[in-house]
Design a protein around this motif. Structure first.
Motif, PDB file in Angstrom:
ATOM      1  N   VAL A 120       7.494  12.460  10.220  1.00 33.46           N
ATOM      2  CA  VAL A 120       8.018  12.548   8.853  1.00 33.46           C
ATOM      3  C   VAL A 120       9.392  11.896   8.777  1.00 33.46           C
ATOM      4  O   VAL A 120       9.674  11.072   7.900  1.00 33.46           O
ATOM      5  CB  VAL A 120       8.083  14.013   8.395  1.00 33.46           C
ATOM      6  N   ARG A 121      10.272  12.264   9.714  1.00 27.95           N
ATOM      7  CA  ARG A 121      11.630  11.721   9.690  1.00 27.95           C
ATOM      8  C   ARG A 121      11.629  10.207   9.919  1.00 27.95           C
ATOM      9  O   ARG A 121      12.389   9.480   9.273  1.00 27.95           O
ATOM     10  CB  ARG A 121      12.507  12.400  10.751  1.00 27.95           C
ATOM     11  N   ARG A 122      10.797   9.756  10.809  1.00 20.95           N
ATOM     12  CA  ARG A 122      10.845   8.340  11.208  1.00 20.95           C
ATOM     13  C   ARG A 122      10.233   7.413  10.169  1.00 20.95           C
ATOM     14  O   ARG A 122      10.735   6.304   9.947  1.00 20.95           O
ATOM     15  CB  ARG A 122      10.145   8.152  12.546  1.00 20.95           C
ATOM     16  N   TYR A 123       9.143   7.835   9.503  1.00 23.05           N
ATOM     17  CA  TYR A 123       8.372   6.898   8.704  1.00 23.05           C
ATOM     18  C   TYR A 123       8.423   7.114   7.194  1.00 23.05           C
ATOM     19  O   TYR A 123       8.231   6.152   6.447  1.00 23.05           O
ATOM     20  CB  TYR A 123       6.898   6.940   9.141  1.00 23.05           C
ATOM     21  N   THR A 124       8.636   8.318   6.720  1.00 21.18           N
ATOM     22  CA  THR A 124       8.373   8.593   5.311  1.00 21.18           C
ATOM     23  C   THR A 124       9.590   8.412   4.421  1.00 21.18           C
ATOM     24  O   THR A 124      10.735   8.479   4.860  1.00 21.18           O
ATOM     25  CB  THR A 124       7.806  10.009   5.129  1.00 21.18           C
ATOM     26  N   ASP A 125       9.298   8.205   3.128  1.00 18.57           N
ATOM     27  CA  ASP A 125      10.343   8.048   2.111  1.00 18.57           C
ATOM     28  C   ASP A 125      10.623   9.355   1.372  1.00 18.57           C
ATOM     29  O   ASP A 125      11.770   9.661   1.050  1.00 18.57           O
ATOM     30  CB  ASP A 125       9.928   6.991   1.080  1.00 18.57           C
ATOM     31  N   ARG A 126       9.537  10.082   1.090  1.00 19.61           N
ATOM     32  CA  ARG A 126       9.663  11.331   0.335  1.00 19.61           C
ATOM     33  C   ARG A 126       8.787  12.412   0.955  1.00 19.61           C
ATOM     34  O   ARG A 126       7.843  12.112   1.687  1.00 19.61           O
ATOM     35  CB  ARG A 126       9.257  11.127  -1.138  1.00 19.61           C
ATOM     36  N   ILE A 127       9.098  13.658   0.645  1.00 19.02           N
ATOM     37  CA  ILE A 127       8.371  14.810   1.179  1.00 19.02           C
ATOM     38  C   ILE A 127       8.045  15.769   0.038  1.00 19.02           C
ATOM     39  O   ILE A 127       8.872  16.005  -0.845  1.00 19.02           O
ATOM     40  CB  ILE A 127       9.206  15.589   2.211  1.00 19.02           C
ATOM     41  N   ALA A 128       6.843  16.324   0.104  1.00 12.35           N
ATOM     42  CA  ALA A 128       6.494  17.486  -0.715  1.00 12.35           C
ATOM     43  C   ALA A 128       6.051  18.588   0.240  1.00 12.35           C
ATOM     44  O   ALA A 128       5.271  18.340   1.157  1.00 12.35           O
ATOM     45  CB  ALA A 128       5.382  17.158  -1.712  1.00 12.35           C
ATOM     46  N   CYS A 169       0.834  -1.206   0.000  1.00 10.98           N
ATOM     47  CA  CYS A 169       0.000   0.000   0.000  1.00 10.98           C
ATOM     48  C   CYS A 169       0.867   1.255   0.000  1.00 10.98           C
ATOM     49  O   CYS A 169       1.864   1.349   0.707  1.00 10.98           O
ATOM     50  CB  CYS A 169      -0.892  -0.015   1.229  1.00 10.98           C
ATOM     51  N   ALA A 170       0.494   2.230  -0.805  1.00 11.82           N
ATOM     52  CA  ALA A 170       1.133   3.542  -0.779  1.00 11.82           C
ATOM     53  C   ALA A 170       0.380   4.446   0.189  1.00 11.82           C
ATOM     54  O   ALA A 170      -0.841   4.331   0.328  1.00 11.82           O
ATOM     55  CB  ALA A 170       1.142   4.163  -2.171  1.00 11.82           C
ATOM     56  N   ILE A 171       1.103   5.337   0.855  1.00  7.47           N
ATOM     57  CA  ILE A 171       0.492   6.224   1.845  1.00  7.47           C
ATOM     58  C   ILE A 171       0.832   7.671   1.517  1.00  7.47           C
ATOM     59  O   ILE A 171       2.012   8.009   1.348  1.00  7.47           O
ATOM     60  CB  ILE A 171       0.986   5.891   3.268  1.00  7.47           C
ATOM     61  N   LEU A 172      -0.195   8.500   1.400  1.00  8.79           N
ATOM     62  CA  LEU A 172      -0.008   9.945   1.333  1.00  8.79           C
ATOM     63  C   LEU A 172      -0.326  10.483   2.717  1.00  8.79           C
ATOM     64  O   LEU A 172      -1.463  10.414   3.177  1.00  8.79           O
ATOM     65  CB  LEU A 172      -0.924  10.572   0.279  1.00  8.79           C
ATOM     66  N   PHE A 173       0.686  11.007   3.369  1.00 11.30           N
ATOM     67  CA  PHE A 173       0.647  11.311   4.803  1.00 11.30           C
ATOM     68  C   PHE A 173       0.703  12.820   5.006  1.00 11.30           C
ATOM     69  O   PHE A 173       1.731  13.451   4.780  1.00 11.30           O
ATOM     70  CB  PHE A 173       1.854  10.629   5.452  1.00 11.30           C
ATOM     71  N   ILE A 174      -0.432  13.395   5.416  1.00  7.99           N
ATOM     72  CA  ILE A 174      -0.523  14.830   5.657  1.00  7.99           C
ATOM     73  C   ILE A 174      -0.323  15.077   7.138  1.00  7.99           C
ATOM     74  O   ILE A 174      -1.050  14.524   7.968  1.00  7.99           O
ATOM     75  CB  ILE A 174      -1.883  15.372   5.186  1.00  7.99           C
ATOM     76  N   THR A 175       0.661  15.878   7.488  1.00  9.98           N
ATOM     77  CA  THR A 175       0.999  16.030   8.899  1.00  9.98           C
ATOM     78  C   THR A 175       1.720  17.337   9.158  1.00  9.98           C
ATOM     79  O   THR A 175       2.282  17.960   8.248  1.00  9.98           O
ATOM     80  CB  THR A 175       1.885  14.854   9.360  1.00  9.98           C
TER      81      THR A 175
END
Length: 263
Positions: free
Chosen positions: A208-216, A196-202
Motif C-alpha cells: 500500500v505504502r509503496r504503490y498506491t495513491d489513495r486508500i479506503a 489503467c486505474a487499479i482497485l487494489f485489495i490487500t
C-alpha cells in the motif's frame, strides 16, 4: 472512471455492505483495505455482477458513465475482461481444468478481439512472458502448473486487453516476496503505459505504502476512512485505521520514526 454510489449488498438475513460510495479515478492506484470479512471482495465483485448466489446489490456502479448494475448479463460479459478485469484471490477459479492455458486466452480473444486470432500464438506467448512465464506453458493444463505459475497466468489473462480498470484482489497471495514485487511493478508499468486505474485489495501495508495513491478503509461493510495514502498512513484519523497500522510491524516502526527499510 469506476464509481460506486451508495452500494448495498444483502443476503436474505444480513446487510454485508452498507451504502458504500467509492471513486477510483482514471490512472489511479486505489487501495481497499480492512480485515477479512469487512466486505472488500464483495464490493469489488459487485462491479462485474459476480456476487455469490443468494446475494444482491443495490445502488449504482458506473464505469465511464455506464451503470454496471443496470446492465444485462450479455453486455456485462462484453465489459468483463476487456474494459474491466479481475485478478482473483482464488486464481484457480479463473481456469477450467480440462482446457489448456492457451485455450483460455483464445476464448478471450474470440470474445473481445477476433482480429487477433490469426496471431493468437504470438499474442499468448508474449502475454505469458510479460509475467515471467515461458510461452510454452500455453500448451499446459492448469493442474500442470504450480500455484505461483497459475497465479501469474491469471494475471497475464487479466492484462490481455489493457483494461480501463483492473481489480486486483490479493494479487500476491500465492507469490514469494520477489515475484510479488515483480508483478506489482508490472501493474505499475501497465498503469503508466495505458492510464489503467487499479482497485487494489490487500492486507499488505508495505505494498500500500509503496504503490498506491489513495486508500479506503473498510470495517463491517462500511468505509470508515479514506484519503491520500501518505495522509492516511502517517496521520490516520479513525481508531480502526490506527489499529490496523499498529498491527503491521513495518509501518509501526516507520510511524515511530525509525529509518525506513527499502524493500
Amino acid at each position: 472512471m469506476l464509481q460506486f454510489e451508495e452500494v448495498t449488498i444483502r443476503s436474505r438475513t444480513r446487510t454485508l455492505v452498507d451504502g458504500v460510495s467509492l471513486g477510483v479515478q482514471p490512472g489511479e492506484w486505489h487501495a481497499l483495505v480492512g480485515q477479512s470479512g469487512s466486505g472488500k471482495s464483495l464490493l469489488s465483485r459487485s462491479a462485474g455482477q459476480l456476487l455469490p448466489p443468494g446475494l444482491s446489490a443495490d445502488g449504482s456502479i458506473r464505469l465511464g458513465g455506464q451503470d454496471l448494475l443496470a446492465m444485462n448479463r450479455r453486455n456485462v460479459r462484453k465489459v468483463l475482461g476487456h474494459r474491466l478485469s479481475y485478478i482473483f484471490q482464488d486464481y484457480q477459479a479463473s481456469f477450467a481444468p480440462f482446457r489448456t492455458i492457451g485455450q483460455h486466452f483464445t476464448e478471450a480473444l474470440k470474445m473481445h478481439d477476433k482480429n487477433s486470432l490469426s496471431a493468437a500464438k504470438s499474442v499468448i506467448s508474449s502475454s505469458l512472458e510479460s509475467v515471467g512465464l515461458s510461452g510454452n506453458l500455453a500448451k499446459s493444463y492448469p493442474f500442470q502448473l504450480s500455484g505461483g505459475q497459475l497465479q501469474r497466468a491469471s494475471i497475464a489473462l487479466a492484462l490481455l486487453f489493457s483494461p480501463d480498470v483492473l481489480i486486483a484482489d490479493e494479487v500476491t497471495t500465492a507469490l514469494d516476496s520477489v515475484t510479488g514485487h515483480r508483478i506489482l511493478s508490472l501493474l505499475q508499468q501497465l498503469r503508466e503505459d495505458t492510464g489503467c486505474a487499479i482497485l487494489f485489495i490487500t492486507h499488505d501495508w508495505r505494498h500500500v505504502r509503496r504503490y498506491t495513491d489513495r486508500i479506503a478503509v473498510m470495517k463491517e461493510g462500511r468505509i470508515v476512512e479514506s484519503g491520500g495514502t501518505h495522509r492516511v498512513l502517517d496521520h490516520a484519523r479513525h481508531e480502526y485505521t490506527r489499529q490496523l497500522i499498529a498491527a503491521a510491524p513495518v509501518l509501526s516502526r516507520l510511524a515511530s520514526g525509525l529509518p525506513e527499510v527499502n524493500l
